[in-house]
Enzyme design. Structure first.
Site, PDB file in Angstrom:
ATOM      1  CE  LYS A 261      -4.326  -1.731   1.132  1.00  0.00           C
ATOM      2  NZ  LYS A 261      -5.135  -2.452   2.090  1.00  0.00           N
TER       3      LYS A 261
ATOM      4  CE  LYS B  62      -5.532  -8.596  -1.770  1.00  0.00           C
ATOM      5  NZ  LYS B  62      -5.293  -8.046  -0.445  1.00  0.00           N
TER       6      LYS B  62
ATOM      7  CE  LYS C 246     -12.817  -4.470   1.273  1.00  0.00           C
ATOM      8  NZ  LYS C 246     -12.035  -4.096   2.432  1.00  0.00           N
TER       9      LYS C 246
HETATM   10  P1  TYM Z   1     -10.267  -6.596   4.186  1.00  0.00           P
HETATM   11  O1  TYM Z   1     -11.393  -5.661   4.400  1.00  0.00           O
HETATM   12  O2  TYM Z   1      -9.197  -6.210   3.228  1.00  0.00           O
HETATM   13  O3  TYM Z   1     -10.831  -7.988   3.709  1.00  0.00           O
HETATM   14  C1  TYM Z   1     -11.875  -8.651   4.409  1.00  0.00           C
HETATM   15  C2  TYM Z   1     -11.668 -10.146   4.354  1.00  0.00           C
HETATM   16  O4  TYM Z   1     -11.661 -10.605   3.007  1.00  0.00           O
HETATM   17  C3  TYM Z   1     -10.482 -11.365   2.750  1.00  0.00           C
HETATM   18  N1  TYM Z   1     -10.072 -11.141   1.353  1.00  0.00           N
HETATM   19  C4  TYM Z   1      -9.887 -12.115   0.443  1.00  0.00           C
HETATM   20  N2  TYM Z   1     -10.014 -13.450   0.534  1.00  0.00           N
HETATM   21  C5  TYM Z   1      -9.764 -14.160  -0.586  1.00  0.00           C
HETATM   22  N3  TYM Z   1      -9.384 -13.603  -1.783  1.00  0.00           N
HETATM   23  C6  TYM Z   1      -9.243 -12.270  -1.903  1.00  0.00           C
HETATM   24  N4  TYM Z   1      -8.883 -11.726  -3.069  1.00  0.00           N
HETATM   25  C7  TYM Z   1      -9.494 -11.461  -0.757  1.00  0.00           C
HETATM   26  N5  TYM Z   1      -9.454 -10.123  -0.521  1.00  0.00           N
HETATM   27  C8  TYM Z   1      -9.802  -9.956   0.770  1.00  0.00           C
HETATM   28  C9  TYM Z   1      -9.460 -10.823   3.727  1.00  0.00           C
HETATM   29  O5  TYM Z   1      -8.415 -11.736   3.954  1.00  0.00           O
HETATM   30  C10 TYM Z   1     -10.311 -10.573   4.953  1.00  0.00           C
HETATM   31  O6  TYM Z   1     -10.483 -11.754   5.706  1.00  0.00           O
HETATM   32  N6  TYM Z   1      -7.424  -5.877   8.170  1.00  0.00           N
HETATM   33  C11 TYM Z   1      -8.634  -6.523   7.708  1.00  0.00           C
HETATM   34  C12 TYM Z   1      -9.856  -6.117   8.522  1.00  0.00           C
HETATM   35  C13 TYM Z   1      -9.665  -6.310   9.970  1.00  0.00           C
HETATM   36  C14 TYM Z   1      -9.687  -7.554  10.662  1.00  0.00           C
HETATM   37  C15 TYM Z   1      -9.450  -7.236  12.034  1.00  0.00           C
HETATM   38  C16 TYM Z   1      -9.865  -8.866  10.237  1.00  0.00           C
HETATM   39  C17 TYM Z   1      -9.438  -5.340  10.894  1.00  0.00           C
HETATM   40  N7  TYM Z   1      -9.305  -5.878  12.153  1.00  0.00           N
HETATM   41  C18 TYM Z   1      -9.394  -8.239  13.001  1.00  0.00           C
HETATM   42  C19 TYM Z   1      -9.805  -9.880  11.226  1.00  0.00           C
HETATM   43  C20 TYM Z   1      -9.565  -9.561  12.583  1.00  0.00           C
HETATM   44  C21 TYM Z   1      -8.847  -6.137   6.269  1.00  0.00           C
HETATM   45  O7  TYM Z   1      -8.425  -5.109   5.835  1.00  0.00           O
HETATM   46  O8  TYM Z   1      -9.632  -7.000   5.580  1.00  0.00           O
END
Ligand code: TYM
Length: 326
Positions: free
Chosen positions: A112, A195, A198
């Site tokens: 990022k 990957k 969003k």
């Molecule tokens: P975030 O919002 O980027 O993504 C949410 C969840 O989706 C999964 N994910 C994917 N899985 C498979 N293929 C993909 N291309 C893909 N893109 C995203 C992510 O692995 C995630 O599980 N930091 C986290 C949010 C967060 C969090 C936490 C999660 C904040 N505090 C505590 C667990 C526990 C995040 O940005 O996820």
């Protein structure tokens, strides 16, 4: 104590099929395994520039998506991170127990920050894993269901818990990332070496895309010239990604998915993948719109935050006592 499960999604952009397969669709399965805390990581969304209205819209969207994905507010606490002040408070303490060297080695930070003017990398983006660790540790969560890209952050949370407990005794509960067998890393359809995310590009399927768009995107997914539907991440990343999508939506193994398409050409295969995705997303979208347009979401978030405050304040108190805060 029954086990606790915690996970969250950051409201930074339109949720993708990757979020659905890697995280969202699996959350409901944890509701019978212990007390669930599934939240909207809105404070995290501020780590990159975002318009206030976009943040508001995305946050409500995720709440409605959670409900549409089968989360039941009677069995799962759904809440907004910013409604529970213990997250920010524990973050203030935990930032002293993670080191700048560790944080600078996080893959997601490197990816990022590379895209930003190096003079303008926010401290919040750098310290992101501290807040994420606080999210997890506050609920004594032992199970953290996430996609592949978040496991490094959960590992760092474990290092932090260990370090803290070594210094202060057994205060924090050790969490563990739980990653889905198939689909923990869904790739972009236009560049299957990247990957699906969003913030991206034309090759990503968004959960709000209509069936025609979904079909179009899948039919034009980048593949190879071999014309054999077979799983091989290195030599056939596009086909392997489509097989992964198909298998996880159908809840079958990759091998079973391969068998279904032994004699199929790519057109037939892609069309079957599109059918599967549309079949899964159509009812999900319908539910999402129903929840979004009802007042129910706000009630759910309020109830969830009340329970989240109870649990997280108890942990925060334990930490305060341990470090010597009066
Ligand atoms: P975030 O919002 O980027 O993504 C949410 C969840 O989706 C999964 N994910 C994917 N899985 C498979 N293929 C993909 N291309 C893909 N893109 C995203 C992510 O692995 C995630 O599980 N930091 C986290 C949010 C967060 C969090 C936490 C999660 C904040 N505090 C505590 C667990 C526990 C995040 O940005 O996820």
């Amino acid at each position: 104590m029954e086990c606790r499960i915690l996970s969250g999604i950051k409201p930074t952009g339109q949720l993708t099929l990757g979020n659905y397969i890697g995280a969202l669709k699996n959350f409901k399965n944890f509701q019978d395994q212990g007390e669930c805390f599934i939240f909207i990581a809105d404070l995290h969304a501020l780590t990159l520039p975002i318009e206030p209205d976009t943040l508001r819209t995305n946050s409500r969207d995720i709440a409605a998506f959670y409900l549409a994905a089968g989360l039941d507010p009677n069995r799962c606490n759904i809440f907004l991170q910013s409604h529970v002040s213990a997250h920010a408070e524990l973050n203030a303490i935990m930032q002293n127990f993670l080191y700048m060297g560790e944080l600078s080695r996080m893959t997601q930070f490197k990816e990022k920050s590379q895209k930003l003017n190096q003079e303008k990398i926010g401290l919040g983006l750098f310290a992101y894993p501290v807040l994420m660790a606080s999210d997890i540790l506050l609920y004594d969560a032992t199970i953290v269901p996430v996609g592949d890209d978040q496991t490094q952050h959960v590992e760092l949370t474990r290092d932090l818990a260990k370090r803290f407990n070594n210094r202060y005794g057994n205060v924090l509960v050790m969490p563990k990332a739980v990653v889905t067998k198939v689909g923990a890393r869904i790739m972009s359809l236009s560049d299957p070496t990247k990957k699906m995310s969003k913030s991206d590009q034309k090759g990503d399927i968004y959960l709000k895309d209509n069936p025609n768009i979904i079909r179009k995107k899948i039919m034009s997914a980048v593949t190879d010239s071999e014309s054999i539907v077979r799983f091989d991440r290195t030599n056939k990343p596009g086909i392997s990604n489509l097989l992964t999508i198909y298998a996880s939506i159908k809840e079958i193994s990759i091998e079973e998915a391969e068998k279904n398409f032994i004699n199929a050409n790519y057109g037939t295969f892609k069309s079957a993948v599109a059918d599967a995705v549309i079949e899964a997303l159509e009812p999900f979208q319908k539910q999402y719109y129903e929840y979004l347009n009802s007042g129910y979401v706000d009630l759910v978030l309020e109830k969830g935050a009340n329970r989240a405050r109870e649990v997280s304040n108890a942990t925060l108190k334990r930490v305060h006592d341990a470090v010597g805060l009066l």
